[in-house]
Structure formats: structure tokens, C-alpha cells
Motif scaffolding. Structure first.
Motif, short mmCIF file in Angstrom:
data_model
loop_
_atom_site.label_atom_id
_atom_site.label_comp_id
_atom_site.label_asym_id
_atom_site.label_seq_id
_atom_site.Cartn_x
_atom_site.Cartn_y
_atom_site.Cartn_z
N VAL A 98 0.87 -1.15 -0.10
CA VAL A 98 0.04 0.02 -0.10
C VAL A 98 0.99 1.24 -0.01
CG1 VAL A 98 -1.71 1.42 1.26
CG2 VAL A 98 -1.93 -1.15 1.31
N GLU A 99 0.56 1.95 -0.81
CA GLU A 99 1.32 3.33 -0.98
C GLU A 99 0.63 4.66 -1.28
OE1 GLU A 99 4.98 5.42 -3.88
OE2 GLU A 99 4.05 3.39 -4.53
N GLN A 100 0.74 5.48 -0.18
CA GLN A 100 -0.09 6.95 0.13
C GLN A 100 0.90 7.95 -0.33
OE1 GLN A 100 -3.50 7.66 0.41
NE2 GLN A 100 -2.59 9.53 -0.19
N PRO A 101 0.53 8.82 -1.40
CA PRO A 101 1.45 10.02 -1.63
C PRO A 101 0.95 11.07 -0.61
CG PRO A 101 0.61 9.07 -3.65
CD PRO A 101 -0.07 8.42 -2.56
N LEU A 102 1.89 11.77 -0.01
CA LEU A 102 1.46 13.01 0.97
C LEU A 102 2.02 14.14 0.23
CD1 LEU A 102 2.88 11.41 4.23
CD2 LEU A 102 0.51 11.32 3.31
N ARG A 269 6.84 27.20 -7.60
CA ARG A 269 7.82 27.17 -6.54
C ARG A 269 7.82 26.41 -5.52
NH1 ARG A 269 8.66 33.74 -6.48
NH2 ARG A 269 9.82 33.72 -8.38
N GLU A 270 6.80 25.87 -4.96
CA GLU A 270 6.49 25.09 -3.92
C GLU A 270 6.61 23.55 -4.51
OE1 GLU A 270 5.97 25.27 -0.61
OE2 GLU A 270 5.88 27.49 -0.54
N SER A 271 6.49 23.45 -5.79
CA SER A 271 6.45 22.19 -6.28
C SER A 271 7.90 21.65 -6.41
CB SER A 271 5.83 22.22 -7.53
OG SER A 271 4.65 22.29 -7.66
N ARG A 272 8.74 22.67 -6.27
CA ARG A 272 10.44 22.01 -6.06
C ARG A 272 10.60 21.10 -5.05
NH1 ARG A 272 13.44 27.74 -6.35
NH2 ARG A 272 11.89 27.95 -4.62
N MET A 273 9.83 21.14 -4.08
CA MET A 273 10.01 20.04 -2.96
C MET A 273 8.88 19.00 -3.41
SD MET A 273 11.36 19.49 -0.13
CE MET A 273 11.70 21.00 0.62
N PRO A 274 9.64 17.91 -3.51
CA PRO A 274 8.86 16.65 -4.20
C PRO A 274 7.90 16.15 -2.99
CG PRO A 274 11.02 16.02 -3.48
CD PRO A 274 11.18 17.63 -3.41
N ASN A 275 6.84 15.45 -3.61
CA ASN A 275 6.01 14.82 -2.70
C ASN A 275 6.47 13.49 -2.25
OD1 ASN A 275 3.88 16.54 -3.20
ND2 ASN A 275 3.21 15.56 -4.87
N VAL A 276 5.97 13.30 -0.94
CA VAL A 276 6.67 12.04 -0.32
C VAL A 276 5.67 10.95 -0.26
CG1 VAL A 276 7.47 11.16 1.92
CG2 VAL A 276 8.28 13.33 1.47
N SER A 277 5.85 9.81 -0.51
CA SER A 277 4.90 8.51 -0.43
C SER A 277 5.30 7.64 0.67
CB SER A 277 4.95 7.96 -1.83
OG SER A 277 4.72 8.74 -2.96
N VAL A 278 4.43 7.37 1.57
CA VAL A 278 4.33 6.48 2.58
C VAL A 278 4.08 5.10 1.89
CG1 VAL A 278 3.66 5.79 4.94
CG2 VAL A 278 3.97 8.22 4.16
N GLN A 279 4.86 3.98 2.39
CA GLN A 279 4.69 2.82 1.88
C GLN A 279 4.65 1.66 2.96
OE1 GLN A 279 8.14 2.09 -0.49
NE2 GLN A 279 7.18 3.10 -2.55
N GLY A 280 3.75 0.86 2.85
CA GLY A 280 3.57 -0.51 3.72
C GLY A 280 3.34 -1.58 3.04
N ALA A 293 7.59 -1.01 6.15
CA ALA A 293 7.08 0.21 6.16
C ALA A 293 8.22 1.00 5.52
CB ALA A 293 6.58 0.75 7.21
N GLY A 294 8.00 2.12 4.88
CA GLY A 294 9.15 2.73 4.12
C GLY A 294 8.60 4.08 3.62
N LEU A 295 9.53 4.95 3.16
CA LEU A 295 9.12 6.09 2.37
C LEU A 295 9.80 6.09 0.75
CD1 LEU A 295 9.98 8.88 5.09
CD2 LEU A 295 7.74 7.98 4.36
N SER A 296 9.14 6.91 0.01
CA SER A 296 9.70 7.16 -1.34
C SER A 296 9.59 8.60 -1.60
CB SER A 296 8.80 6.39 -2.35
OG SER A 296 8.95 6.70 -3.53
#
Length: 416
Positions: A98-102, A269-280, A293-296
Motif C-alpha cells: 500500500v502506497e499513499q502520496p503525501l 516554486r513550492e513544487s520544487r519540494m517533491p511529494n513523499v510517499s508512505v509505503q507499507g 514500512a518505508g518512504l519514497s
């Protein structure tokens, strides 16, 4: 208003009375007021439908901007067994991930602010479209009204010239005039009838223009009923300009477009910071079971959205320039149409304080003198021509004043 002015206005309406009824109130032909024509245009015009569609589109963009990223689920399964050492154990091996983008808060907020500004701009554009359509309909309505008055005066002029022709024929029969006078009077009758044909054609064209603005909802045969505007306002250009800057939907639309462009730049400009995805992940295989569990995190090493930021900045510069252009054009429009109203009002005063009465008196004297043999045919025809031209110019000034007031109201964004 003085009794003399009232008399002249009644005289103008009286001359147009019989012909007006024949042109504008034919049996079975619907007659529309200005309010009815405006309602039909706002209800059926494709221009309004397009502006309403833009508002709905902006509401959809608001919903999109407020949506959260959807999670993704992946899984695999298959038969598995332990071979070394062999135990004979066989199970169904499976893996579920399961992966959820944040999304970063600043990026999400900037996108929502841009969508909200776009929706406000679309609402202002709808109001701007309604204002422009209403002004176009009013101008077309007063153009039809003037063409109708012109046709009425032309028809009345035919009757008056024919009366002159009958008088000339009677004088020729009595030996008081020559047959050449009959020819000249006959020529005037033919010219008057030709003018009727011209005014009828102009009236048909003006009606077609008005009907087009209502998407053909008035029908092929219709007439209008109403009168020109006749206000007596003291107009202050500085106050009117300030009022226009404050309330005109064009200014609000331009301001919201500039605001939307600002938020779009912030979003990029805010989009230069990439989204983090939480994985389980859950994994089960023969002899092993695990839960992880992990992060992408994408790494923006080579490209940091320079192109998107530059594009957003270009859009912002264009929006700022458009806002400045709208400000300048609105100020120019208020000044121009205010002066047009003043000019038309001054001309109207000239007609109502003496010119109409003088033209009517001149015609009366010329016709009376002609019947008594004290004036020639050319005197009567000239007086008749001047009288009709004066009435027509008076109607034209009233139409010009009404149209100038409509244009001024469009420049102000609201009625005076």
C-alpha cells in the motif's frame, strides 16, 4: 418642461402616430418592450451560455484543487514450496503493498488559492458578459426605435408632399400655376416614396441585428415599443471614473487573473519540494513472513521545475499588463462616453428650446402663403424638407443620447 417644448414633442409623436402603428403594431405581430428583449437575450444568447460554462469549469477546477492524492495498492500471489531441505511444505505466497502520496501543505494551499481566484475571475467574467450583452441589446433596441421613427416620418412626409401635389394641380386647373409646377411636385412625391423604401430597408436590417442578439427568439416578424432615454444628470468625470474602478467587473476579473497568476507562481516554486510517499508492505512466503514500512522520496537533483516557474512568471507579467491596460481603457471609455452624453444633452436643449418650434412655424407659414398664392412651390418644398429634417435630427439626437448613456453605463459597470 415648458408648454412649447411639450407641444413640439407631442407634434413629433403625432406625426409618427399613424405610420408608427402601421409599422410597429400590425395585427398579429408581437410587440416587445426593452425589458422583454433583454430577458430574451440573457436567456437564449450563446454568449451567456459560454460564460456560464466557464463558471462551471472553474468550479470543477476548485474541486480538483481540493482533492487529496489517491492511494495505490498492489499485490502478487503464487504457489511456493521449500526445496532445500525439502519438507514438503507448500503454501500460497503473497505480497501486498500500500502506497499513499503525501502532498506538501504549501503546494496544496497555493493550488487551492489559484483555483479560488480563477473561480472568482470566472464569476466576474460572467457579470462582464452580461453587462456587455445588455449594452449591445439596448443599443440595438434604440437603433431599431430610431429606424422606426425615421420610417414613420418618411411615410408622413409622403402624405404631406402628396397634399402639396393636389394643391398644385388645383392651382394649375384654376390657371394660377403652370404644368411645370405639377412636374416638380410630382418629382418630390417620387423622392419621398423612394425615401420610404430606404427607411423600411434600414428598419429591417436594424430588427435583424436585434433579433440576432436574442438568438432569434423574437421571431421573423416583431415590433418594439418604448421611448428614448431623457435624463438630465450632472456628470462628474472624476467621480464616475472612481466608481468604475471600484465596481466594474472587468477590473475585478483582471485583478483575479493577476491574483491567480501569483498563486500559480507560488505553486510552481513550492513544487520544487517533491511529494513523499508512505509505503507499507506485507509479505508471506514459505518459511518467512514480514511486515515492512518505508518512504519514497524523488530526488530533484537535475531538474527543479525551472521551465514551469518561468512559464508561470510570464503568465503573471501578462496578467499584470492586462490589468494595467484594462485600467487605462476604462478611464478613457468613461471620459469619452461622458463627453458624448454632455454633447447630446446640449444638442437636445437646442432643439427643445426653439428649433423644433421654429421649423414647425416656418412650414405652417409657407403652406398658408402657398395656398394664398403669396409663396411659390419651391418655398413650400424647402420648408417641408427642413421641417422633416429637423424632426429627424431631433430623433437622432435622442437616440444618440440614449446610446451614449448605455455606453457610459457599460463603462461604469452599473446604471447611473
Amino acid at each position: 418642461m415648458s408648454p412649447r417644448i411639450v407641444f413640439c414633442i407631442v407634434l413629433l409623436c403625432g406625426m409618427a402616430g399613424p405610420a408608427h402603428r402601421s409599422l410597429a403594431a400590425e395585427p398579429g405581430v408581437p410587440a416587445y418592450s426593452l425589458d422583454e428583449v433583454l430577458a430574451a437575450a440573457l436567456a437564449h444568447s450563446p454568449t451567456m451560455a459560454g460564460a456560464e460554462g466557464l463558471v462551471k469549469q472553474s468550479h470543477g477546477q476548485q474541486l480538483t484543487a481540493g482533492a487529496y492524492p489517491n492511494p495505490s495498492v498492489s499485490g502478487t500471489a503464487g504457489r511456493g514450496a521449500i526445496r532445500d531441505p525439502s519438507t514438503g511444505t507448500r503454501i500460497t505466497e503473497r505480497t501486498v503493498t500500500v502506497e499513499q502520496p503525501l502532498e506538501w501543505t504549501g503546494k496544496r494551499q497555493a493550488r487551492q488559492d489559484a483555483a479560488n481566484a480563477g473561480a472568482a475571475g470566472a464569476s466576474a467574467a460572467l457579470e462582464e458578459t452580461r453587462l456587455a450583452l445588455s449594452a449591445d441589446v439596448k443599443i440595438a433596441f434604440y437603433s431599431v426605435l430610431f429606424a422606426q421613427r425615421d420610417a414613420d416620418l418618411s411615410a408622413q412626409n409622403v402624405s404631406l408632399v402628396e397634399e402639396v401635389l393636389r394643391t398644385v394641380k388645383a392651382r394649375v386647373a384654376a390657371g394660377e400655376a403652370t404644368s411645370f409646377d405639377t412636374m416638380k411636385a410630382g418629382v418630390e412625391v417620387q423622392k419621398a416614396r423612394k425615401e420610404v423604401a430606404r427607411t423600411q430597408n434600414t428598419l429591417l436590417v436594424a430588427k435583424a441585428r436585434l433579433n440576432t442578439l436574442t438568438a432569434g427568439s423574437l421571431g421573423n416578424q416583431f415590433s418594439i415599443q418604448g421611448d428614448f432615454l431623457a435624463p438630465r444628470h450632472e456628470l462628474d468625470i472624476e467621480q464616475l471614473t472612481a466608481k468604475a474602478f471600484e465596481q466594474h467587473p472587468t477590473m475585478r476579473r483582471a485583478a483575479k487573473l493577476a491574483e491567480q497568476a501569483d498563486h500559480t507562481v507560488r505553486y510552481e516554486r513550492e513544487s520544487r519540494m517533491p511529494n513523499v510517499s508512505v509505503q507499507g508492505s506485507y509479505h508471506r512466503e514459505a518459511g518467512d513472513e514480514s511486515l515492512t514500512a518505508g518512504l519514497s522520496v524523488p530526488l530533484p537533483l537535475w531538474y527543479r521545475r525551472q521551465g514551469e516557474i518561468e512559464t508561470a512568471l510570464g503568465t503573471k507579467y501578462r496578467a499584470d499588463a492586462e490589468q494595467l491596460r484594462a485600467h487605462i481603457e476604462l478611464e478613457q471609455a468613461v471620459t469619452q462616453h461622458t463627453q458624448e452624453v454632455r454633447t447630446a444633452q446640449d444638442q437636445l436643449v437646442v432643439f427643445e428650446t426653439g428649433l423644433l418650434k421654429q421649423a414647425e412655424q416656418t412650414l405652417t407659414v409657407a403652406r398658408t402663403s402657398f395656398r394664398q398664392g403669396a409663396a411659390g412651390l419651391l418655398d413650400v418644398l424647402d420648408a417641408q424638407r427642413v421641417y422633416r429634417q429637423t424632426l429627424l435630427e431631433y430623433a437622432q439626437v435622442r437616440a444618440d443620447l440614449s446610446i451614449a448613456l448605455v455606453r457610459l453605463e457599460r463603462a461604469l459597470g452599473a446604471p447611473l
